[in-house]
Design an enzyme around this catalytic site. Sequence first.
Site, PDB file in Angstrom:
ATOM      1  N   VAL A 178      34.000  43.900  39.492  1.00 61.14           N
ATOM      2  CA  VAL A 178      33.559  42.677  38.819  1.00 61.14           C
ATOM      3  C   VAL A 178      32.037  42.526  38.883  1.00 61.14           C
ATOM      4  O   VAL A 178      31.440  41.796  38.089  1.00 61.14           O
ATOM      5  CB  VAL A 178      34.253  41.434  39.433  1.00 61.14           C
ATOM      6  N   ALA A 213      35.304  46.480  48.373  1.00 63.61           N
ATOM      7  CA  ALA A 213      36.051  45.759  47.331  1.00 63.61           C
ATOM      8  C   ALA A 213      35.389  45.975  45.987  1.00 63.61           C
ATOM      9  O   ALA A 213      34.160  45.984  45.888  1.00 63.61           O
ATOM     10  CB  ALA A 213      36.079  44.265  47.633  1.00 63.61           C
ATOM     11  N   ASP A 214      36.213  46.178  44.987  1.00 64.36           N
ATOM     12  CA  ASP A 214      35.696  46.209  43.614  1.00 64.36           C
ATOM     13  C   ASP A 214      35.874  44.861  42.933  1.00 64.36           C
ATOM     14  O   ASP A 214      35.114  44.503  42.040  1.00 64.36           O
ATOM     15  CB  ASP A 214      36.375  47.318  42.811  1.00 64.36           C
ATOM     16  N   ARG A 215      36.912  44.141  43.353  1.00 66.79           N
ATOM     17  CA  ARG A 215      37.136  42.793  42.822  1.00 66.79           C
ATOM     18  C   ARG A 215      38.086  42.075  43.767  1.00 66.79           C
ATOM     19  O   ARG A 215      39.170  42.579  44.068  1.00 66.79           O
ATOM     20  CB  ARG A 215      37.739  42.869  41.422  1.00 66.79           C
ATOM     21  N   ALA A 229      41.142  44.452  44.948  1.00 69.03           N
ATOM     22  CA  ALA A 229      41.173  45.783  44.315  1.00 69.03           C
ATOM     23  C   ALA A 229      40.086  46.634  44.943  1.00 69.03           C
ATOM     24  O   ALA A 229      38.933  46.213  45.053  1.00 69.03           O
ATOM     25  CB  ALA A 229      40.941  45.652  42.816  1.00 69.03           C
TER      26      ALA A 229
END
Length: 367
Positions: free
Chosen positions: A93, A241-243, A251
Site C-alpha cells: 500500500v 508488511a506490505d499492507r 499481507a
Amino acid sequence: MVLEAIRYTPHSLAILDQLRLPHESVYFPIKNSVDAFNAIKSMTVRGAPAIAIVAALALAVELANTEFESADVVREFVGNKLKYLVTSRPTAVNLSDAARKLENLVNETEGDAKTVVRAYIAAAEKMLVDDVNDNKNIGKNGLEWAKKTIGTDKFSILTICNTGSLATAGYGTALGIIRSIHGDGLLSHAYALETRPYNQGSRLTAYELVHDNIPATLITDSMASVLLKTHPEIKMIVVGADRVAQNGDTANKIGTYQLSIVAKHHGVKFVVAAPTTSIDIQTKTGEGIAIEQRKPEELVTVRGPVVDKHGKVDKEEAKTVHIAAPGIGVWNPSFDVAPAALIDAIVTEKGVAEKDQNGEFHLESFL
Ligand code: MRU
C-alpha cells in the site's frame, strides 16, 4: 559502513541493483518514472517502503529536469505519472499511499510551475528522510516491547524475506528490530528464511546480516517448524508488511501466513513491523487485499553466478538454470495474509499496537 540502497541527490537517483546482489554491488541509474516503473516491476528494487520512495524520487528527478509551461501542466503530468507508477506492483500500500499524498500536495499548492515542482520535490525528499527515522523508531519500539514481553535474557529471532536497508530508505523494519535488539546485546542469534521463490532471504537478508556482523543462520522455508521445535531459545518471529488491513490482518511475503501458524503452535511471539504508511485503514480485512501473482519463471528457474568445480564463485559469469520438470504448471502468489488473530503485536514508528480484551487491534489511533 552503512548500506546505501538508494542514492539520491537533487537531479539524480541511483539504486543498488537487487538482482545482482549479493555477488555484485552495482548502482542502477533511475532518470524518470519509466525507469522507476521498470525497476520496480523487475524487482531491481523491491520492499514496500523502498518502491514507494524510489517511485516518488524518480518523479522528483524527472520534474527537476523538465521545463513546464504552467502549474496546471505540472499537476496533470504528476497525476498521470503517479497513476502509472502505482500499477507497477499491487499489494504494497505504501506506493499508492505516497502517490495519493503527492497528488494531493501538487493539487493544493498554489503558484507557478516552478513553485509546484519545488513543493513536489521537497515532499518526495522528505519521504526518504522520514522513512529512515521511522524505521529507527520501529527498532526502538520493537526492542522495548521485546524487553517488556519476552524479558531481558538473550533470545533468538526468526525472520522472512528482506525487510532491511534494501527494502526501505535505510535501517529496515523487521530487520531494523533485529538490528536494535542486537545493538542492545539481547540477540542470541538471527535465523533467516531463504524465502522462495525469489530468495530475498538468502540473497538480501543474509547479505545485510553478514554486512552488519549479526550472528545469523540461513534455513530453507520448510525448516521453520522444526527449527522452532528444536531451538526453544527462539522467542520471536518478526516479519514486515506490505499492507496491514484495519483489523490487523497483514499481507506480507508468501510464507508469512505459515509462520504465524507455527508461531502459535510453539508459543513463540509473532510480531509485525510496519511503518504507519503500510496501514490501509480503508481495507477492512485481509480478504480485501489484492495478492500479486508473479511469473512462473521465478519457481522453475534460478539465476546466479557460476560455481566452478572447486566451489569458487565466478562473479563475472551469471547464468539462469532451469530446475523444474519442463511442462509442470505453476502457482506463484507473491504474498499471503497472516490473520490478526495470530499476530501478537504490530510495531510502528508511533508505538506498538496490541489487541484489546476482545482480541481486536485499534490501528486508527496510530494514524
Ligand atoms: O516481493 P518483495 O520482495 O517486494 O516483498 C517484500 C516483502 O514482503 C517485505 O516483507 C515487505 O515489503 C516489507 S519491507 C520493509
